[in-house]
Motif scaffolding. Structure first.
Motif, PDB file in Angstrom:
ATOM      1  N   ALA A 139       0.887  -1.176  -0.020  1.00  0.00           N
ATOM      2  CA  ALA A 139      -0.105   0.028   0.128  1.00  0.00           C
ATOM      3  C   ALA A 139       0.768   1.116  -0.012  1.00  0.00           C
ATOM      4  O   ALA A 139       2.075   1.263   0.665  1.00  0.00           O
ATOM      5  CB  ALA A 139      -0.907  -0.064   1.004  1.00  0.00           C
ATOM      6  N   PRO A 140       0.728   2.298  -0.752  1.00  0.00           N
ATOM      7  CA  PRO A 140       1.277   3.625  -0.629  1.00  0.00           C
ATOM      8  C   PRO A 140       1.251   3.935   0.698  1.00  0.00           C
ATOM      9  O   PRO A 140       0.385   3.612   1.748  1.00  0.00           O
ATOM     10  CB  PRO A 140       0.299   4.605  -1.331  1.00  0.00           C
ATOM     11  N   PRO A 141       2.220   4.906   1.195  1.00  0.00           N
ATOM     12  CA  PRO A 141       2.293   5.240   2.640  1.00  0.00           C
ATOM     13  C   PRO A 141       0.809   5.943   3.046  1.00  0.00           C
ATOM     14  O   PRO A 141       0.256   6.522   2.375  1.00  0.00           O
ATOM     15  CB  PRO A 141       3.351   6.477   2.751  1.00  0.00           C
ATOM     16  N   ASN A 142       0.507   5.788   4.358  1.00  0.00           N
ATOM     17  CA  ASN A 142      -0.522   6.054   4.844  1.00  0.00           C
ATOM     18  C   ASN A 142      -1.896   5.904   4.374  1.00  0.00           C
ATOM     19  O   ASN A 142      -2.856   6.792   4.192  1.00  0.00           O
ATOM     20  CB  ASN A 142      -0.355   7.776   5.340  1.00  0.00           C
ATOM     21  N   THR A 143      -2.141   4.692   3.794  1.00  0.00           N
ATOM     22  CA  THR A 143      -3.412   4.254   3.243  1.00  0.00           C
ATOM     23  C   THR A 143      -4.525   4.085   4.192  1.00  0.00           C
ATOM     24  O   THR A 143      -4.175   3.438   5.029  1.00  0.00           O
ATOM     25  CB  THR A 143      -3.128   3.082   2.247  1.00  0.00           C
ATOM     26  N   ARG A 144      -5.613   4.740   4.350  1.00  0.00           N
ATOM     27  CA  ARG A 144      -6.624   4.855   4.921  1.00  0.00           C
ATOM     28  C   ARG A 144      -7.578   4.013   4.743  1.00  0.00           C
ATOM     29  O   ARG A 144      -8.130   4.161   3.598  1.00  0.00           O
ATOM     30  CB  ARG A 144      -6.937   6.241   5.386  1.00  0.00           C
ATOM     31  N   ILE A 145      -8.219   2.907   5.428  1.00  0.00           N
ATOM     32  CA  ILE A 145      -9.480   2.206   5.161  1.00  0.00           C
ATOM     33  C   ILE A 145     -10.274   2.376   6.423  1.00  0.00           C
ATOM     34  O   ILE A 145      -9.969   2.276   7.458  1.00  0.00           O
ATOM     35  CB  ILE A 145      -8.937   0.718   4.972  1.00  0.00           C
TER      36      ILE A 145
END
Length: 163
Positions: free
Chosen positions: A69-75
């Protein structure tokens, strides 16, 4: 499994299962992070990986987690948690922290952080050798020790020859 060296760090969590409220769970074969401090560029870099990761919740579709995941991927898992993949932040002195998985529960205000690696600026320059007065004292002490040892051997030989 965690490991650290003079200019690197890594963390691995195999067989990850995190049970969440609302019949939800986060699962992964492996969650890992690593970082490295480059002594030439004086920069830290890092990576995080989630192998075969997924979020399940009763009555909802399964969410597959990206491996890189790209840095700081938020789910967001509605009503349950906010999950950050490859969470990264840099401290005041250039310290890089990489967290493969960061889970913040919405109802309980709790946080769970998994597979964390921290890399700080490393000074790997060789320590300076002895110089000046310290070198002269050390060599002088060794010289006296050598002379004393020779004098002792000569006196033993002389006594052995007289007897």
């Amino acid at each position: 499994t965690d490991a650290a060296g003079p200019a690197s760090a890594s963390s691995k969590v195999p067989g990850l299962v995190v049970t969440l409220p609302g019949q939800a769970a986060v699962r992964a074969r492996l969650a890992s992070s690593s970082c490295r401090f480059d002594t030439r560029t004086r920069q830290a870099s890092g990576t995080a990986r989630i192998d075969q990761g997924r979020i399940t919740q009763a009555g909802h579709r399964t969410i597959a987690l990206p491996a890189m995941a790209p840095p700081n991927t938020r789910i967001v898992v509605p009503g349950v948690a906010v999950i950050m993949l490859n969470h990264r932040f840099t401290g005041g002195r250039g310290t890089l922290t990489v967290q493969a998985l960061r889970i913040r529960l919405l109802s309980h205000h709790q946080k769970l952080v998994l597979a964390t690696s921290v890399c700080a600026a490393a000074n790997l320059a060789p320590s300076p050798g002895l110089g000046g007065p310290a070198l002269r004292l050390t060599l002088g002490g060794l010289g006296l020790l050598l002379l004393g040892g020779l004098a002792f051997l000569l006196s033993r030989r002389r006594r052995a020859g007289e007897g």
